[in-house]
Design a protein around this motif. Structure first.
Motif, PDB file in Angstrom:
ATOM      1  N   SER A 118      -1.405   2.326 -22.894  1.00  0.00           N
ATOM      2  CA  SER A 118      -1.216   3.384 -21.902  1.00  0.00           C
ATOM      3  C   SER A 118      -2.575   3.927 -21.494  1.00  0.00           C
ATOM      4  O   SER A 118      -3.352   4.421 -22.332  1.00  0.00           O
ATOM      5  N   ALA A 119      -2.884   3.815 -20.216  1.00  0.00           N
ATOM      6  CA  ALA A 119      -4.212   4.172 -19.710  1.00  0.00           C
ATOM      7  C   ALA A 119      -4.207   4.015 -18.206  1.00  0.00           C
ATOM      8  O   ALA A 119      -3.211   3.587 -17.611  1.00  0.00           O
ATOM      9  N   VAL A 120      -5.336   4.376 -17.592  1.00  0.00           N
ATOM     10  CA  VAL A 120      -5.564   4.064 -16.182  1.00  0.00           C
ATOM     11  C   VAL A 120      -6.431   2.815 -16.134  1.00  0.00           C
ATOM     12  O   VAL A 120      -7.460   2.754 -16.816  1.00  0.00           O
ATOM     13  N   TYR A 121      -6.006   1.852 -15.336  1.00  0.00           N
ATOM     14  CA  TYR A 121      -6.775   0.617 -15.187  1.00  0.00           C
ATOM     15  C   TYR A 121      -7.482   0.661 -13.835  1.00  0.00           C
ATOM     16  O   TYR A 121      -6.843   0.723 -12.793  1.00  0.00           O
ATOM     17  N   PRO A 134       0.088  -1.777  -8.481  1.00  0.00           N
ATOM     18  CA  PRO A 134       0.679  -0.529  -8.014  1.00  0.00           C
ATOM     19  C   PRO A 134      -0.168   0.666  -8.441  1.00  0.00           C
ATOM     20  O   PRO A 134      -1.122   0.504  -9.196  1.00  0.00           O
ATOM     21  N   ARG A 135       0.159   1.840  -7.994  1.00  0.00           N
ATOM     22  CA  ARG A 135      -0.572   3.042  -8.418  1.00  0.00           C
ATOM     23  C   ARG A 135      -0.052   3.561  -9.753  1.00  0.00           C
ATOM     24  O   ARG A 135      -0.808   4.129 -10.536  1.00  0.00           O
ATOM     25  N   TYR A 136       1.228   3.358  -9.991  1.00  0.00           N
ATOM     26  CA  TYR A 136       1.841   3.809 -11.237  1.00  0.00           C
ATOM     27  C   TYR A 136       2.799   2.732 -11.734  1.00  0.00           C
ATOM     28  O   TYR A 136       3.422   2.038 -10.935  1.00  0.00           O
ATOM     29  N   TRP A 168      -3.024  -5.647  -9.518  1.00  0.00           N
ATOM     30  CA  TRP A 168      -3.730  -6.395  -8.479  1.00  0.00           C
ATOM     31  C   TRP A 168      -4.892  -5.571  -7.933  1.00  0.00           C
ATOM     32  O   TRP A 168      -4.802  -4.341  -7.830  1.00  0.00           O
ATOM     33  N   CYS A 169      -5.967  -6.249  -7.574  1.00  0.00           N
ATOM     34  CA  CYS A 169      -7.143  -5.592  -7.023  1.00  0.00           C
ATOM     35  C   CYS A 169      -7.708  -6.401  -5.865  1.00  0.00           C
ATOM     36  O   CYS A 169      -7.886  -7.623  -5.979  1.00  0.00           O
ATOM     37  N   ASN A 170      -8.017  -5.722  -4.778  1.00  0.00           N
ATOM     38  CA  ASN A 170      -8.706  -6.332  -3.655  1.00  0.00           C
ATOM     39  C   ASN A 170     -10.038  -5.609  -3.473  1.00  0.00           C
ATOM     40  O   ASN A 170     -10.050  -4.430  -3.116  1.00  0.00           O
ATOM     41  N   PRO A 171     -11.153  -6.261  -3.734  1.00  0.00           N
ATOM     42  CA  PRO A 171     -12.456  -5.575  -3.690  1.00  0.00           C
ATOM     43  C   PRO A 171     -12.938  -5.341  -2.256  1.00  0.00           C
ATOM     44  O   PRO A 171     -12.325  -5.814  -1.299  1.00  0.00           O
ATOM     45  N   ILE A 172     -14.019  -4.638  -2.139  1.00  0.00           N
ATOM     46  CA  ILE A 172     -14.657  -4.435  -0.845  1.00  0.00           C
ATOM     47  C   ILE A 172     -15.146  -5.798  -0.337  1.00  0.00           C
ATOM     48  O   ILE A 172     -15.696  -6.596  -1.113  1.00  0.00           O
ATOM     49  N   GLY A 186      -7.158   3.197  -9.044  1.00  0.00           N
ATOM     50  CA  GLY A 186      -6.627   2.974 -10.381  1.00  0.00           C
ATOM     51  C   GLY A 186      -5.116   2.803 -10.421  1.00  0.00           C
ATOM     52  O   GLY A 186      -4.396   3.199  -9.497  1.00  0.00           O
ATOM     53  N   THR A 187      -4.652   2.194 -11.511  1.00  0.00           N
ATOM     54  CA  THR A 187      -3.229   2.067 -11.801  1.00  0.00           C
ATOM     55  C   THR A 187      -2.971   2.789 -13.118  1.00  0.00           C
ATOM     56  O   THR A 187      -3.576   2.446 -14.136  1.00  0.00           O
TER      57      THR A 187
END
Lengths: 112, 113
Positions: free
Chosen positions: B87-90, B8-10, B22-26, B107-108
Motif C-alpha cells: 500500500s503506497a503511492v506509485y 489509474p489514479r486510485y 501504466w505510465c506515459n512519459p513526457i 501517481g497511483t
C-alpha cells in the motif's frame, strides 16, 4: 552510501515572513542536489537543482537554495512566504550516475 | 507541453491479487523511473529505464514486482501477488536523460486490504 536528512517534520511561518526549510546530505564525491514540492493528491514538482557553479541557486516560484559544502547543507529559502506555498517539500541527493535519494519531507505551513 | 500521465489514479485490491499501473512519459524523455512512496516517507526508486533498457532495479522486489518499457515510451509496473505492505503511492517520472531533473506524474494510490 548516500543519504539526506530533513530535520524538521513541519515548519510554520506567517505570510510575508522569510522561510527556510533545512536539508543536510551525506555523499562521497560531488553531490547533485534537488528540491521538489508536493501538493495534495499531486505528484512531485521540480523546484531547483544544484549541479555545479554558483552556490546560490534560484528556482521556480521565487524559491532559492544555498549549497554549503563545508556544512553539507542545501537549505531552501524564500524571502516572503505565501499561503499558497503550503505543501510538502522534499530534498534529494545523488552522486553522478547513482539513484536519487529523497529525504522524508518537511511540511510547510504558511499562516495568513 | 504535456506532463507525465499515469493511470489509474486510485486502486483498491485484496492481498494476493494482482495489479498493473501504466505510465506515459513526457515526449522525448529517454529516462523513465518508477518510485514507491509510502505514507510519511520520501519516494524510493524501484526501477529506472534508459529507453527500453533497465539501468537500475536494485530496489525492485523481483519476486512480486515487474516492469517493462516497450518501444522506449510507455511503461507498466505490475505487482503479483500484492501484500499489505505494498500500500503506497506509485509515482512515475521521466527526464531527458539521467543528468537532468525528473518530472513526476500524479501517481497511483494503491490500497491493499
Amino acid at each position: 552510501a548516500q543519504s539526506v536528512a530533513q530535520p524538521e517534520d513541519q515548519v510554520n511561518v506567517a505570510e510575508g515572513n522569510p522561510l527556510t526549510v533545512k536539508c543536510t546530505y551525506s555523499v562521497s564525491g560531488n553531490p547533485y542536489l534537488f528540491w521538489y514540492v508536493q501538493y495534495p493528491n499531486r505528484g512531485l514538482q521540480f523546484l531547483l537543482k544544484y549541479i555545479t557553479g554558483d552556490n546560490l541557486v534560484k528556482g521556480s516560484y521565487g524559491f532559492e537554495a544555498e549549497f554549503n559544502k563545508s556544512q553539507t547543507s542545501f537549505h531552501l529559502k524564500k524571502p516572503s512566504a505565501l499561503v499558497s506555498d503550503s505543501a510538502l517539500y522534499f530534498c534529494a541527493v545523488r552522486r553522478w550516475t547513482d539513484k536519487l535519494i529523497f529525504g522524508t519531507g518537511t511540511r510547510l505551513q504558511v499562516f495568513p | 507541453e504535456a506532463g507525465v500521465a499515469q493511470s489509474p489514479r486510485y486502486k483498491i485490491i485484496e492481498k494476493r491479487q494482482s495489479v498493473a499501473f501504466w505510465c506515459n512519459p513526457i515526449s522525448g524523455h529517454a529516462t523513465l523511473y518508477w518510485y514507491q512512496q509510502i505514507l510519511g516517507q520520501g519516494p524510493k526508486l524501484l526501477i529506472q529505464f534508459q529507453n527500453n533498457g533497465v539501468v537500475d532495479d536494485s530496489q525492485l522486489p523481483k519476486d512480486r514486482f515487474s516492469a517493462e518499457r516497450l518501444k522506449g515510451v510507455d511503461s507498466t509496473l505490475k505487482i503479483q501477488p500484492a501484500k499489505l505492505e505494498d500500500s503506497a503511492v506509485y509515482l512515475c517520472a521521466s527526464s531527458l536523460d539521467w543528468q537532468r531533473a525528473q518530472y513526476f506524474g500524479p501517481g497511483t494510490r494503491l490500497t491493499v486490504t
